[in-house]
Design a protein around this motif. Structure first.
Motif, PDB file in Angstrom:
ATOM      1  N   ALA A   1     -22.974  46.046  47.285  1.00  9.54           N
ATOM      2  CA  ALA A   1     -23.296  46.562  45.940  1.00  9.54           C
ATOM      3  C   ALA A   1     -22.444  45.854  44.878  1.00  9.54           C
ATOM      4  N   VAL A   2     -21.176  45.638  45.183  1.00  8.35           N
ATOM      5  CA  VAL A   2     -20.296  44.991  44.190  1.00  8.35           C
ATOM      6  C   VAL A   2     -20.708  43.527  44.001  1.00  8.35           C
ATOM      7  N   ARG A   3     -21.006  42.836  45.116  1.00  7.58           N
ATOM      8  CA  ARG A   3     -21.461  41.440  44.985  1.00  7.58           C
ATOM      9  C   ARG A   3     -22.709  41.373  44.120  1.00  7.58           C
ATOM     10  N   GLU A   4     -23.623  42.285  44.399  1.00 14.06           N
ATOM     11  CA  GLU A   4     -24.892  42.267  43.667  1.00 14.06           C
ATOM     12  C   GLU A   4     -24.673  42.614  42.187  1.00 14.06           C
ATOM     13  N   ALA A   5     -23.835  43.604  41.960  1.00 16.79           N
ATOM     14  CA  ALA A   5     -23.550  43.990  40.573  1.00 16.79           C
ATOM     15  C   ALA A   5     -22.967  42.793  39.806  1.00 16.79           C
ATOM     16  N   LEU A   6     -22.042  42.086  40.433  1.00 15.81           N
ATOM     17  CA  LEU A   6     -21.429  40.937  39.753  1.00 15.81           C
ATOM     18  C   LEU A   6     -22.475  39.851  39.500  1.00 15.81           C
TER      19      LEU A   6
ATOM     20  N   GLY B   1     -24.475  40.781  36.488  1.00 15.85           N
ATOM     21  CA  GLY B   1     -23.767  40.604  35.216  1.00 15.85           C
ATOM     22  C   GLY B   1     -22.711  41.660  34.935  1.00 15.85           C
ATOM     23  N   TYR B   2     -22.629  42.697  35.776  1.00 11.36           N
ATOM     24  CA  TYR B   2     -21.584  43.713  35.586  1.00 11.36           C
ATOM     25  C   TYR B   2     -20.226  43.001  35.610  1.00 11.36           C
ATOM     26  N   ARG B   3     -19.339  43.410  34.693  1.00 17.07           N
ATOM     27  CA  ARG B   3     -18.007  42.808  34.650  1.00 17.07           C
ATOM     28  C   ARG B   3     -16.915  43.873  34.625  1.00 17.07           C
ATOM     29  N   LEU B   4     -17.264  45.082  35.057  1.00 22.48           N
ATOM     30  CA  LEU B   4     -16.259  46.154  35.178  1.00 22.48           C
ATOM     31  C   LEU B   4     -16.533  46.864  36.500  1.00 22.48           C
TER      32      LEU B   4
ATOM     33  N   ALA C   1     -15.144  41.395  47.713  1.00 23.28           N
ATOM     34  CA  ALA C   1     -16.371  41.058  46.975  1.00 23.28           C
ATOM     35  C   ALA C   1     -16.038  40.235  45.726  1.00 23.28           C
ATOM     36  N   LEU C   2     -14.958  40.619  45.056  1.00 24.98           N
ATOM     37  CA  LEU C   2     -14.541  39.879  43.856  1.00 24.98           C
ATOM     38  C   LEU C   2     -14.196  38.433  44.194  1.00 24.98           C
ATOM     39  N   ARG C   3     -13.404  38.256  45.240  1.00 23.70           N
ATOM     40  CA  ARG C   3     -13.001  36.894  45.615  1.00 23.70           C
ATOM     41  C   ARG C   3     -14.215  36.070  46.023  1.00 23.70           C
ATOM     42  N   ASP C   4     -15.084  36.676  46.862  1.00 31.49           N
ATOM     43  CA  ASP C   4     -16.234  35.920  47.370  1.00 31.49           C
ATOM     44  C   ASP C   4     -17.233  35.592  46.261  1.00 31.49           C
ATOM     45  N   SER C   5     -17.193  36.352  45.167  1.00 30.68           N
ATOM     46  CA  SER C   5     -18.172  36.117  44.088  1.00 30.68           C
ATOM     47  C   SER C   5     -17.916  34.785  43.396  1.00 30.68           C
ATOM     48  N   GLY C   6     -16.676  34.306  43.467  1.00 26.59           N
ATOM     49  CA  GLY C   6     -16.345  33.049  42.780  1.00 26.59           C
ATOM     50  C   GLY C   6     -16.171  33.215  41.278  1.00 26.59           C
ATOM     51  N   ILE C   7     -16.326  34.437  40.793  1.00 27.12           N
ATOM     52  CA  ILE C   7     -16.156  34.672  39.347  1.00 27.12           C
ATOM     53  C   ILE C   7     -14.662  34.707  39.043  1.00 27.12           C
ATOM     54  N   ASP C   8     -14.270  34.100  37.909  1.00 28.20           N
ATOM     55  CA  ASP C   8     -12.851  34.079  37.549  1.00 28.20           C
ATOM     56  C   ASP C   8     -12.311  35.496  37.479  1.00 28.20           C
ATOM     57  N   ARG C   9     -11.132  35.655  37.993  1.00 24.59           N
ATOM     58  CA  ARG C   9     -10.503  36.980  37.972  1.00 24.59           C
ATOM     59  C   ARG C   9     -10.439  37.550  36.551  1.00 24.59           C
ATOM     60  N   ASP C  10     -10.153  36.699  35.544  1.00 25.98           N
ATOM     61  CA  ASP C  10     -10.002  37.249  34.175  1.00 25.98           C
ATOM     62  C   ASP C  10     -11.311  37.755  33.586  1.00 25.98           C
TER      63      ASP C  10
ATOM     64  N   ASP D   1      -3.036  40.391  41.636  1.00 21.95           N
ATOM     65  CA  ASP D   1      -1.665  40.525  41.127  1.00 21.95           C
ATOM     66  C   ASP D   1      -1.575  41.606  40.067  1.00 21.95           C
ATOM     67  N   GLN D   2      -2.732  41.954  39.508  1.00 24.61           N
ATOM     68  CA  GLN D   2      -2.739  42.840  38.331  1.00 24.61           C
ATOM     69  C   GLN D   2      -4.106  43.521  38.247  1.00 24.61           C
ATOM     70  N   VAL D   3      -4.115  44.795  37.839  1.00 25.82           N
ATOM     71  CA  VAL D   3      -5.418  45.391  37.495  1.00 25.82           C
ATOM     72  C   VAL D   3      -5.506  45.500  35.973  1.00 25.82           C
ATOM     73  N   ASP D   4      -6.724  45.618  35.489  1.00 31.22           N
ATOM     74  CA  ASP D   4      -6.927  45.657  34.036  1.00 31.22           C
ATOM     75  C   ASP D   4      -6.658  47.033  33.468  1.00 31.22           C
ATOM     76  N   LEU D   5      -6.934  48.050  34.282  1.00 29.95           N
ATOM     77  CA  LEU D   5      -6.718  49.419  33.803  1.00 29.95           C
ATOM     78  C   LEU D   5      -6.242  50.264  34.975  1.00 29.95           C
ATOM     79  N   TYR D   6      -5.155  50.986  34.737  1.00 33.39           N
ATOM     80  CA  TYR D   6      -4.613  51.878  35.764  1.00 33.39           C
ATOM     81  C   TYR D   6      -4.559  53.279  35.172  1.00 33.39           C
ATOM     82  N   LEU D   7      -5.202  54.232  35.876  1.00 31.32           N
ATOM     83  CA  LEU D   7      -5.355  55.584  35.325  1.00 31.32           C
ATOM     84  C   LEU D   7      -4.661  56.628  36.188  1.00 31.32           C
ATOM     85  N   ILE D   8      -4.180  57.681  35.553  1.00 27.38           N
ATOM     86  CA  ILE D   8      -3.836  58.902  36.296  1.00 27.38           C
ATOM     87  C   ILE D   8      -5.176  59.567  36.632  1.00 27.38           C
TER      88      ILE D   8
END
Ligand code: NAP
Length: 273
Positions: free
Chosen positions: A39-44, A47-50, A66-75, A107-114
């Motif tokens: 699902a994540v590969r397909e979403a990426l 065009g989903y970017r979150l 899924a993120l790594r295999d997508s080849g999409i830049d981490r940023d 190394d970093q996430v974009d948003l970290y929530l309680i």
């Protein structure tokens, strides 16, 4: 906060710390193992970017892969995870974040929530999130399921104002006072369960509006949230749902229909999980 943003798939809302967050993302609660990976590969690909996750969902490893295999830049991908209830507290929140980063392989996430408020532990946990942010392990910090009194208490001692409050919002669950409070304090609202977990999609008023626009009920609810200035994170498993939910940027709900959807706040069709 995104009142003047043109609603488009690539648009991002500027958070109170200057970071930019997409308007639509994939929720992943209930997605596990290969189903989650796919699902994540397909979403990426669509065009989903979150991507929204949490340790509680037991899928951080698959999402990282899924993120790594997508080849999409981490940023390019806005990744959110959360500190769970059992890890509330200063030391344990720091450790929990490091564990999540390890499972996600980033190394970093974009948003970290309680993830959920915990009486007596919110302030210490928030200090940990502020620390994680200044150490660069997380870019933005926020909360989830916080009410006005909880936010009030947090704002009293916080050095950093939460960038986001992730709460349940859809036409059937809409806390006007909380929305106003967050808007006044520049806390961006992220709507979880924007599709009512599937429970209210067949309500008569939603179906009528969907028919009038020749759109699905899910698209109507998501578009309503976008026009309210929210970020939405619908969860979907099938290709058809993933595509349908993303395809909400080429039509607009008229004021009258927004009002009709607003009026559903009193209808009780939700089933607790
Ligand atoms: N912070 C928190 O406390 C909290 C709490 C709850 C949720 N969340 C986050 O918010 C995300 C979304 O919320 P949610 O999962 O509770 O519920 P949701 O997104 O409102 O609804 C998901 C349900 O809707 C179905 N669906 C998806 N697209 C559809 C479409 N186009 N037409 C018809 N049905 C459709 C899904 O089915 P399929 O899967 O079969 O496609 C699934 O059963 C979660 O995954 C999680 O990331 C956060």
């Amino acid at each position: 906060m995104n009142d003047d943003i043109e609603l488009s798939p690539d648009a991002r809302v500027e958070l109170n710390d200057g970071n930019r967050m997409p308007l639509i993302g994939l929720g992943t609660w209930g997605l596990r193992g290969e189903t989650c990976y796919r699902a994540v590969r397909e979403a990426l690909d669509i065009g989903y970017r979150l991507i929204d996750t949490a340790p509680l969902y037991h899928n951080e490893e698959e999402i990282g892969r899924a993120l790594r295999d997508s080849g999409i830049d981490r940023d390019e991908v806005f990744l959110t995870t959360k500190v769970g209830t059992s890890d509330m507290g200063y030391e344990s929140a720091i450790r929990a974040c490091q564990d999540s980063l390890g499972r996600l392989g980033v190394d970093q996430v974009d948003l970290y929530l309680i993830h959920w408020p915990s009486e007596g532990k919110n302030l210490d946990t928030w200090k940990a999130l502020e620390q994680l942010r200044s150490r660069g392990l997380v870019r933005s910090i926020g909360v989830s399921n916080f009410t006005v009194p909880m936010l009030d208490e947090l704002l009293f001692s916080a050095r950093v104002v939460p960038a986001v409050n992730q709460i349940e919002i859809n036409p059937f669950v809409y806390d006007r006072e909380l929305v106003r409070f967050c808007s006044n304090n520049r806390i961006h609202l992220e709507a979880y369960s924007p599709l009512t977990r599937g429970n209210c999609l067949q309500e008569k008023e939603v179906l009528q509006i969907a028919n009038a626009y020749e759109r699905s009920p899910a698209q109507i609810l998501l578009r309503w949230a976008l026009q309210k200035g929210l970020t939405v994170i619908p969860k979907a498993t099938s290709s058809a749902h993933l595509r349908e939910n993303y395809n909400i940027f080429d039509f607009e709900l008229y004021f009258g229909d927004m009002d009709k959807l607003d009026a559903l706040n009193t209808v009780n069709c939700l089933i607790d999980v």
